[in-house]
Design a protein around this motif. Structure first.
Motif, PDB file in Angstrom:
ATOM      1  N   SER A   5       0.862  -1.176   0.000  1.00 40.61           N
ATOM      2  CA  SER A   5       0.000   0.000   0.000  1.00 40.61           C
ATOM      3  C   SER A   5       0.899   1.226   0.000  1.00 40.61           C
ATOM      4  O   SER A   5       2.000   1.208   0.531  1.00 40.61           O
ATOM      5  CB  SER A   5      -0.952  -0.001   1.194  1.00 40.61           C
ATOM      6  OG  SER A   5      -0.230   0.075   2.400  1.00 40.61           O
ATOM      7  N   PHE A   6       0.407   2.267  -0.650  1.00 43.95           N
ATOM      8  CA  PHE A   6       1.171   3.495  -0.797  1.00 43.95           C
ATOM      9  C   PHE A   6       0.580   4.609   0.042  1.00 43.95           C
ATOM     10  O   PHE A   6      -0.635   4.753   0.127  1.00 43.95           O
ATOM     11  CB  PHE A   6       1.162   3.963  -2.255  1.00 43.95           C
ATOM     12  CG  PHE A   6       2.058   3.213  -3.192  1.00 43.95           C
ATOM     13  CD1 PHE A   6       3.099   2.418  -2.751  1.00 43.95           C
ATOM     14  CD2 PHE A   6       1.867   3.331  -4.554  1.00 43.95           C
ATOM     15  CE1 PHE A   6       3.934   1.753  -3.635  1.00 43.95           C
ATOM     16  CE2 PHE A   6       2.689   2.671  -5.459  1.00 43.95           C
ATOM     17  CZ  PHE A   6       3.718   1.883  -4.995  1.00 43.95           C
ATOM     18  N   ASP A  10       4.180   8.267  -1.413  1.00 43.02           N
ATOM     19  CA  ASP A  10       4.617   7.094  -2.181  1.00 43.02           C
ATOM     20  C   ASP A  10       3.944   7.086  -3.549  1.00 43.02           C
ATOM     21  O   ASP A  10       4.574   6.763  -4.561  1.00 43.02           O
ATOM     22  CB  ASP A  10       4.239   5.789  -1.471  1.00 43.02           C
ATOM     23  CG  ASP A  10       5.037   5.488  -0.227  1.00 43.02           C
ATOM     24  OD1 ASP A  10       6.139   6.034  -0.045  1.00 43.02           O
ATOM     25  OD2 ASP A  10       4.521   4.677   0.586  1.00 43.02           O
ATOM     26  N   SER A  11       2.657   7.415  -3.560  1.00 46.14           N
ATOM     27  CA  SER A  11       1.896   7.423  -4.814  1.00 46.14           C
ATOM     28  C   SER A  11       2.473   8.430  -5.794  1.00 46.14           C
ATOM     29  O   SER A  11       2.606   8.142  -6.991  1.00 46.14           O
ATOM     30  CB  SER A  11       0.422   7.737  -4.553  1.00 46.14           C
ATOM     31  OG  SER A  11      -0.166   6.721  -3.772  1.00 46.14           O
ATOM     32  N   LEU A  75      -2.808   0.902  -7.196  1.00 41.66           N
ATOM     33  CA  LEU A  75      -2.108   1.249  -5.947  1.00 41.66           C
ATOM     34  C   LEU A  75      -2.062   2.761  -5.742  1.00 41.66           C
ATOM     35  O   LEU A  75      -2.282   3.259  -4.640  1.00 41.66           O
ATOM     36  CB  LEU A  75      -0.677   0.714  -5.963  1.00 41.66           C
ATOM     37  CG  LEU A  75      -0.444  -0.715  -5.525  1.00 41.66           C
ATOM     38  CD1 LEU A  75       1.015  -1.098  -5.746  1.00 41.66           C
ATOM     39  CD2 LEU A  75      -0.826  -0.910  -4.076  1.00 41.66           C
ATOM     40  N   VAL A  76      -1.762   3.484  -6.813  1.00 41.44           N
ATOM     41  CA  VAL A  76      -1.669   4.936  -6.729  1.00 41.44           C
ATOM     42  C   VAL A  76      -3.022   5.533  -6.358  1.00 41.44           C
ATOM     43  O   VAL A  76      -3.113   6.396  -5.474  1.00 41.44           O
ATOM     44  CB  VAL A  76      -1.125   5.530  -8.051  1.00 41.44           C
ATOM     45  CG1 VAL A  76      -1.302   7.035  -8.093  1.00 41.44           C
ATOM     46  CG2 VAL A  76       0.347   5.151  -8.230  1.00 41.44           C
ATOM     47  N   GLU A  78      -5.441   4.150  -4.750  1.00 41.55           N
ATOM     48  CA  GLU A  78      -5.765   3.823  -3.356  1.00 41.55           C
ATOM     49  C   GLU A  78      -5.061   4.756  -2.381  1.00 41.55           C
ATOM     50  O   GLU A  78      -5.605   5.104  -1.341  1.00 41.55           O
ATOM     51  CB  GLU A  78      -5.350   2.378  -3.036  1.00 41.55           C
ATOM     52  CG  GLU A  78      -6.286   1.322  -3.534  1.00 41.55           C
ATOM     53  CD  GLU A  78      -5.766  -0.075  -3.210  1.00 41.55           C
ATOM     54  OE1 GLU A  78      -4.982  -0.238  -2.242  1.00 41.55           O
ATOM     55  OE2 GLU A  78      -6.152  -1.007  -3.937  1.00 41.55           O
ATOM     56  N   GLY A  79      -3.834   5.149  -2.717  1.00 42.37           N
ATOM     57  CA  GLY A  79      -3.031   5.933  -1.782  1.00 42.37           C
ATOM     58  C   GLY A  79      -3.116   7.435  -1.952  1.00 42.37           C
ATOM     59  O   GLY A  79      -2.685   8.180  -1.077  1.00 42.37           O
ATOM     60  N   LEU A  80      -3.659   7.890  -3.072  1.00 39.57           N
ATOM     61  CA  LEU A  80      -3.600   9.314  -3.400  1.00 39.57           C
ATOM     62  C   LEU A  80      -4.968   9.976  -3.257  1.00 39.57           C
ATOM     63  O   LEU A  80      -5.909   9.602  -3.933  1.00 39.57           O
ATOM     64  CB  LEU A  80      -3.102   9.484  -4.838  1.00 39.57           C
ATOM     65  CG  LEU A  80      -2.648  10.872  -5.254  1.00 39.57           C
ATOM     66  CD1 LEU A  80      -1.435  11.312  -4.445  1.00 39.57           C
ATOM     67  CD2 LEU A  80      -2.308  10.881  -6.740  1.00 39.57           C
ATOM     68  N   ALA A  88      -0.001  15.073  -9.047  1.00 45.37           N
ATOM     69  CA  ALA A  88       0.650  13.894  -9.620  1.00 45.37           C
ATOM     70  C   ALA A  88       0.919  14.100 -11.106  1.00 45.37           C
ATOM     71  O   ALA A  88       2.006  13.777 -11.608  1.00 45.37           O
ATOM     72  CB  ALA A  88      -0.199  12.650  -9.397  1.00 45.37           C
TER      73      ALA A  88
END
Length: 138
Positions: A5-6, A10-11, A75-76, A78-80, A88
């Protein structure tokens, strides 16, 4: 790779690494651009930059798979948080412009980011123009 998870930071790093490797070549200018942004932009103020290598490794591993781009964007997303979608995109544009040329693969990656983040075409054009202006040479 659903065990990863990010964080929001991280994202953002994952998007920058993704655009850098999208053309199969990671240029020094792109890596320096990523490092500088992580070191100086307020959005990374509380980020542990030691995580960059871990995130980069995850991105490399994901992009080796056939459906890796979809997994990466999953993933991005989910984390952003949504309010950082344009951030981004702006960071990706800056990394893509860092070496002074845009490969077709980078253009496709940017198009995919616009689609995934649902970035309005007019806003995207303004962000792209800003990146182009910042990376102009004499």
């Amino acid at each position: 790779m659903s065990d990863h998870s990010f964080t929001p930071e991280d994202s953002l790093v994952a998007v920058m690494v993704g655009i850098s490797v999208s053309d199969q070549t990671i240029r020094t200018s792109e890596l320096l651009s990523i490092e500088q942004m992580v070191n100086y932009l307020p959005v990374f103020g509380n980020y542990d930059s030691d995580r960059m290598q871990t995130v980069a490794t995850i991105v490399f591993d994901l992009l080796e798979d056939e459906d890796g781009l979809d997994a990466l964007f999953g993933l991005v997303l989910e984390g952003l948080p949504e309010h950082l979608f344009e951030t981004a995109y702006a960071l990706a544009c800056d990394v893509a412009a860092a070496d002074g040329k845009l490969a077709q693969a980078e253009l496709r990656f940017l198009e995919e980011i616009r689609h995934v983040f649902n970035i309005d075409r007019l806003h995207a054009a303004a962000i792209e123009r800003g990146a182009r202006a910042r990376h102009q040479t004499v």
